[in-house]
Design a protein around this motif. Sequence first.
Motif, PDB file in Angstrom:
ATOM      1  N   LEU A   1       0.812  -1.209   0.000  1.00 46.77           N
ATOM      2  CA  LEU A   1       0.000   0.000   0.000  1.00 46.77           C
ATOM      3  C   LEU A   1       0.852   1.268   0.000  1.00 46.77           C
ATOM      4  O   LEU A   1       0.405   2.324  -0.456  1.00 46.77           O
TER       5      LEU A   1
ATOM      6  N   ILE B   1     -14.266   0.518  -2.530  1.00 46.57           N
ATOM      7  CA  ILE B   1     -13.965  -0.015  -1.205  1.00 46.57           C
ATOM      8  C   ILE B   1     -14.749   0.783  -0.170  1.00 46.57           C
ATOM      9  O   ILE B   1     -14.799   2.021  -0.226  1.00 46.57           O
TER      10      ILE B   1
ATOM     11  N   ALA C   1     -11.116   2.147   6.345  1.00 43.88           N
ATOM     12  CA  ALA C   1     -11.492   1.336   5.182  1.00 43.88           C
ATOM     13  C   ALA C   1     -11.628  -0.126   5.579  1.00 43.88           C
ATOM     14  O   ALA C   1     -10.838  -0.643   6.370  1.00 43.88           O
TER      15      ALA C   1
ATOM     16  N   LEU D   1     -11.203  -3.647   4.156  1.00 42.50           N
ATOM     17  CA  LEU D   1     -10.600  -4.396   3.058  1.00 42.50           C
ATOM     18  C   LEU D   1     -11.067  -5.843   3.103  1.00 42.50           C
ATOM     19  O   LEU D   1     -11.658  -6.297   4.086  1.00 42.50           O
TER      20      LEU D   1
ATOM     21  N   GLU E   1      -6.879   7.727   0.180  1.00 46.07           N
ATOM     22  CA  GLU E   1      -7.098   7.672  -1.266  1.00 46.07           C
ATOM     23  C   GLU E   1      -5.818   7.272  -1.993  1.00 46.07           C
ATOM     24  O   GLU E   1      -5.854   6.486  -2.953  1.00 46.07           O
TER      25      GLU E   1
ATOM     26  N   LEU F   1      -4.889   3.407  -1.341  1.00 45.74           N
ATOM     27  CA  LEU F   1      -5.823   2.452  -1.928  1.00 45.74           C
ATOM     28  C   LEU F   1      -5.637   2.319  -3.435  1.00 45.74           C
ATOM     29  O   LEU F   1      -6.022   1.306  -4.026  1.00 45.74           O
TER      30      LEU F   1
ATOM     31  N   LEU G   1      -3.845  -0.883  -4.409  1.00 44.63           N
ATOM     32  CA  LEU G   1      -4.501  -2.186  -4.367  1.00 44.63           C
ATOM     33  C   LEU G   1      -4.658  -2.767  -5.765  1.00 44.63           C
ATOM     34  O   LEU G   1      -4.647  -3.975  -5.958  1.00 44.63           O
TER      35      LEU G   1
END
Length: 292
Positions: A52, A143, A157, A159, A174, A177, A180
């Motif tokens: 990440l 997400i 968040a 996941l 932001e 993510l 991902l």
Amino acid sequence: MSVVNARHRFLQSTERTGGIPLLTALASLLLLLLLPACGGGGSGGIEDMLRLLPRDAEGALYADVAALYDDDDLRPIRRDAEDEWDNAGFEDTFDIELEDLMYVVFGETDGNDLFLLGGLEDLDDLRDELDDQDYDDDEIRDIEVWIDTSRSWEAVAFLDGGRVLIAEYEDTMEDVLRRLDRESSSLYDEVEDIVSDVPGGQIVVVTECGSDCIAASSIAKEGSDEMKLVQIAQYEDEDAAEDAEDDAKDDIEDDDLPSDCDDADVDRSGSVVTFELVCELDFFDFFLRFDL
């Protein structure tokens, strides 16, 4: 030698020589984390955070929380971990107790903090708590993310795999993510080789160990009252690695190590230096901080 004096000497050593990768990491990290040999965290925890983070992130730290609570020998380290958890404020803000988790991963990028939590049994309880705290249910890149920019932790968040990611700022959430979907390179791309070679333990840290190297370090219980630290450092070239190896060998030969530590060893293969050190378990209490 006291723990505080030991840390002071570590810092002096690294400032003098540019130094011993292991000692640099020990002196600067101050935290609680690790690869999964002991609890139920799994090696994916540290790797998930590294994927990440951007390449230039400060680093990541992983703690196998289950191991800290399952082994009474680790009570001193567990107490420090609980203090750090209290300082983070997650129990007060989200009603999340440290002992209810399997693992915690701390990451830092551009001075902004991230936490990846694994093992929460009932995520709906957390959703209810976020709703009660006036977080707004939203989405970022499909997400589920809860946001409240008036809070000290702006974004949470959910996941896959039951993991929860908490970010200091919405913008940070932001940014991370995006990775991902592998749309941009990450810190994991930078450190994959050394992370895969670090043995399991109760604590694992990935961070810079100077201007010319990056390292993965693990701390694993060895016997009832000792811990073994292994650090694998990747230098920018073989000359820098050889210098670090020579500095470490000098300190070992001169017995220039804390009195709580022994069985030090150093080895080099090309531009990679591996350093090992065994210390009394209490020696590592001082280094358990959520701070890179």
